[in-house]
Design a protein around this motif. Structure first.
Motif, mmCIF file in Angstrom:
data_model
loop_
_atom_site.group_PDB
_atom_site.id
_atom_site.type_symbol
_atom_site.label_atom_id
_atom_site.label_comp_id
_atom_site.label_asym_id
_atom_site.label_seq_id
_atom_site.Cartn_x
_atom_site.Cartn_y
_atom_site.Cartn_z
ATOM 1 N N ASP A 124 0.832 -1.197 0.000
ATOM 2 C CA ASP A 124 0.000 0.000 0.000
ATOM 3 C C ASP A 124 0.871 1.254 0.000
ATOM 4 O OD1 ASP A 124 -2.105 -1.691 0.161
ATOM 5 O OD2 ASP A 124 -2.704 -1.162 2.198
ATOM 6 N N ARG A 125 0.373 2.304 -0.615
ATOM 7 C CA ARG A 125 1.124 3.567 -0.655
ATOM 8 C C ARG A 125 1.366 4.100 0.759
ATOM 9 N NH1 ARG A 125 2.103 8.068 -3.978
ATOM 10 N NH2 ARG A 125 3.439 9.435 -2.725
ATOM 11 N N THR A 126 0.399 3.893 1.655
ATOM 12 C CA THR A 126 0.563 4.386 3.029
ATOM 13 C C THR A 126 1.723 3.693 3.742
ATOM 14 O OG1 THR A 126 -1.125 2.782 3.749
ATOM 15 C CG2 THR A 126 -1.855 5.042 3.309
ATOM 16 N N ALA A 127 1.961 2.424 3.399
ATOM 17 C CA ALA A 127 3.094 1.712 3.993
ATOM 18 C C ALA A 127 4.415 2.310 3.504
ATOM 19 C CB ALA A 127 3.019 0.228 3.658
ATOM 20 N N TRP A 128 4.476 2.611 2.217
ATOM 21 C CA TRP A 128 5.683 3.243 1.682
ATOM 22 C C TRP A 128 5.887 4.641 2.281
ATOM 23 C CZ3 TRP A 128 9.882 1.724 -0.592
ATOM 24 C CH2 TRP A 128 9.897 0.499 -1.260
ATOM 25 N N ASP A 129 4.799 5.383 2.472
ATOM 26 C CA ASP A 129 4.914 6.708 3.083
ATOM 27 C C ASP A 129 5.504 6.608 4.492
ATOM 28 O OD1 ASP A 129 3.851 7.869 0.840
ATOM 29 O OD2 ASP A 129 1.824 8.088 1.652
ATOM 30 N N ALA A 130 5.075 5.581 5.230
ATOM 31 C CA ALA A 130 5.577 5.405 6.600
ATOM 32 C C ALA A 130 7.067 5.082 6.591
ATOM 33 C CB ALA A 130 4.797 4.293 7.298
ATOM 34 N N TYR A 131 7.499 4.252 5.625
ATOM 35 C CA TYR A 131 8.923 3.928 5.530
ATOM 36 C C TYR A 131 9.748 5.172 5.186
ATOM 37 C CZ TYR A 131 13.285 2.326 3.464
ATOM 38 O OH TYR A 131 14.610 2.180 3.148
ATOM 39 N N ILE A 132 9.281 5.963 4.239
ATOM 40 C CA ILE A 132 9.991 7.189 3.866
ATOM 41 C C ILE A 132 10.051 8.153 5.051
ATOM 42 C CG2 ILE A 132 9.965 9.196 2.347
ATOM 43 C CD1 ILE A 132 10.821 6.604 0.979
ATOM 44 N N ASP A 133 8.977 8.224 5.824
ATOM 45 C CA ASP A 133 8.986 9.068 7.017
ATOM 46 C C ASP A 133 10.061 8.610 7.997
ATOM 47 O OD1 ASP A 133 7.037 10.780 6.199
ATOM 48 O OD2 ASP A 133 5.425 9.917 7.406
ATOM 49 N N ASP A 134 10.194 7.290 8.169
ATOM 50 C CA ASP A 134 11.223 6.774 9.074
ATOM 51 C C ASP A 134 12.619 7.156 8.593
ATOM 52 O OD1 ASP A 134 9.551 5.672 10.930
ATOM 53 O OD2 ASP A 134 9.619 3.641 10.110
ATOM 54 N N LEU A 135 12.837 7.063 7.276
ATOM 55 C CA LEU A 135 14.134 7.465 6.739
ATOM 56 C C LEU A 135 14.418 8.936 7.048
ATOM 57 C CD1 LEU A 135 14.298 5.840 3.172
ATOM 58 C CD2 LEU A 135 15.440 5.079 5.258
ATOM 59 N N LYS A 136 13.404 9.758 6.879
ATOM 60 C CA LYS A 136 13.579 11.195 7.046
ATOM 61 C C LYS A 136 13.708 11.603 8.508
ATOM 62 C CE LYS A 136 13.478 15.618 6.058
ATOM 63 N NZ LYS A 136 14.655 16.269 5.433
ATOM 64 N N TYR A 137 12.789 11.128 9.352
ATOM 65 C CA TYR A 137 12.702 11.662 10.707
ATOM 66 C C TYR A 137 13.416 10.812 11.757
ATOM 67 C CZ TYR A 137 9.298 14.682 8.507
ATOM 68 O OH TYR A 137 8.695 15.588 7.672
ATOM 69 N N VAL A 138 13.736 9.570 11.419
ATOM 70 C CA VAL A 138 14.496 8.722 12.344
ATOM 71 C C VAL A 138 15.925 8.566 11.856
ATOM 72 C CG1 VAL A 138 14.665 6.449 13.432
ATOM 73 C CG2 VAL A 138 12.415 7.472 13.045
ATOM 74 N N GLY A 139 16.077 8.234 10.584
ATOM 75 C CA GLY A 139 17.393 7.975 10.038
ATOM 76 C C GLY A 139 18.348 9.143 10.116
#
Length: 333
Positions: A124-139
């Motif tokens: 799902d697109r929402t799952a990909w959005d969550a992964y990208i958020d983790d890269l940005k705000y956690v990574g």
């Protein structure tokens, strides 16, 4: 300005490598499913007790399997901090469909763990959005995290482009070595009442005796799938086992009769060092045998590769993720 640009380029490289890797893995997987946002959150919440030993585990509705049996990627930076990346494939426990990847970052100085769930290409697109958020705000908050993750994903992608992982024949079918997670037709599967049934007679829906590695206990489990493969020849590896805690079986000073255990070389078994392919098990290692409902360590006293060959092999997928063959604990593929 330069630091911001560098961070952006690393972020872009990581996101691109991730997308390409997920697409490539999905293309080489015969059974895949789209990951949902709820599934991503559930996988991200899974706690792995020992990252170095727990290479295969079932947690709730998911199965985690160390990607290509890789050990951790280890990075030693000039700041003196060792960083590690562990990579797992994520499957649905109900139907063993491929959902994506789990990358776990570890800072060995602080012991801080940061999981990144990488959805499959059809997620799902929402799952990909969550992964990208983790890269940005956690990574980006953890120095060294983005560069290590980018390297690992890029390295795995390069290996896939060179033909590594998920090997197939020209027609797209998996090569025979991909089926080497199996048993001969006469392998005795232990049933809940203590009796045994040849694995070739087991069908989906049957109940066999399963094993919980966390509690070291046995309980009935349902067979969800039976894999059957045929070829001109499948070589079997053999190990001979004796009780580790006693030198004799009759108390009169004679050695206990060794138990023969056979499977294809790649089939995973549970050892004292965790999950191992049977072909990698050496003399002296401990496997686990079930006697009167209790887990008893048995020591390997001899091994032999290609002890015999068969034309048909079988493997079970169970709800527990582990079952017994000849009362010895084996793991699902």
């Amino acid at each position: 300005m330069k630091n911001n640009l560098l961070s952006f380029l690393i972020f872009l490289a990581c996101a691109t490598a991730t997308q390409l890797l997920s697409q490539r893995v999905a293309a080489q997987t015969t059974a895949s499913a789209g990951m949902t946002l709820d599934q991503l959150k559930a996988v991200k919440a899974i706690k792995i007790a020992n990252l170095d030993k727990d290479t295969y585990l079932k947690s709730g509705a998911f199965i985690l399997d160390r990607y290509e049996e890789r050990p951790a990627y280890v990075f030693n930076y000039t700041d003196g901090i060792t960083r590690k990346i562990y990579l797992y494939k994520v499957f649905s426990a109900a139907d063993t469909k491929d959902l994506g990847l789990l990358a776990i970052y570890q800072n060995t100085k602080t012991n801080e763990i940061k999981p990144f769930v990488i959805p499959g290409a059809s997620a799902d697109r929402t799952a990909w959005d969550a992964y990208i958020d983790d890269l940005k705000y956690v990574g980006e908050k953890e120095p060294g995290l983005m560069s290590t993750l980018t390297f690992v994903l890029s390295r795995e992608m390069a290996g896939l482009l060179e033909g590594g992982g998920g090997k197939t024949d020209e027609g797209g079918a998996k090569k025979k070595e991909e089926y080497n997670f199996c048993f001969a037709p006469d392998a005795p599967v232990t049933l809940p009442d203590g009796s045994a049934k040849a694995i070739s007679a087991i069908t989906a829906g049957d109940v066999v005796l399963g094993y919980n590695a966390g509690t070291k206990s046995v309980a009935p489990t349902r067979v969800t799938r039976v894999d059957i493969h045929e070829s001109d020849s499948f070589a079997l590896t053999a190990v001979w086992l004796t009780p580790a805690n006693e030198m004799t079986a009759n108390g009169r000073g004679t050695l206990a009769t060794p138990i023969l255990f056979e499977a294809t070389a790649n089939h995973p078994v549970l050892t004292d060092a965790g999950r191992k392919a049977l072909g990698d098990v050496q003399a002296g290692a401990l496997l686990f045998h079930i006697e009167n409902g209790k887990t008893v360590p048995y020591r390997v006293i001899r091994t032999e590769q290609a002890v015999r060959s068969v034309k048909t092999v079988y493997n079970l997928a169970t709800e527990a993720g582990a079952y017994l063959v000849g009362e010895t604990v084996v793991l699902d593929k």
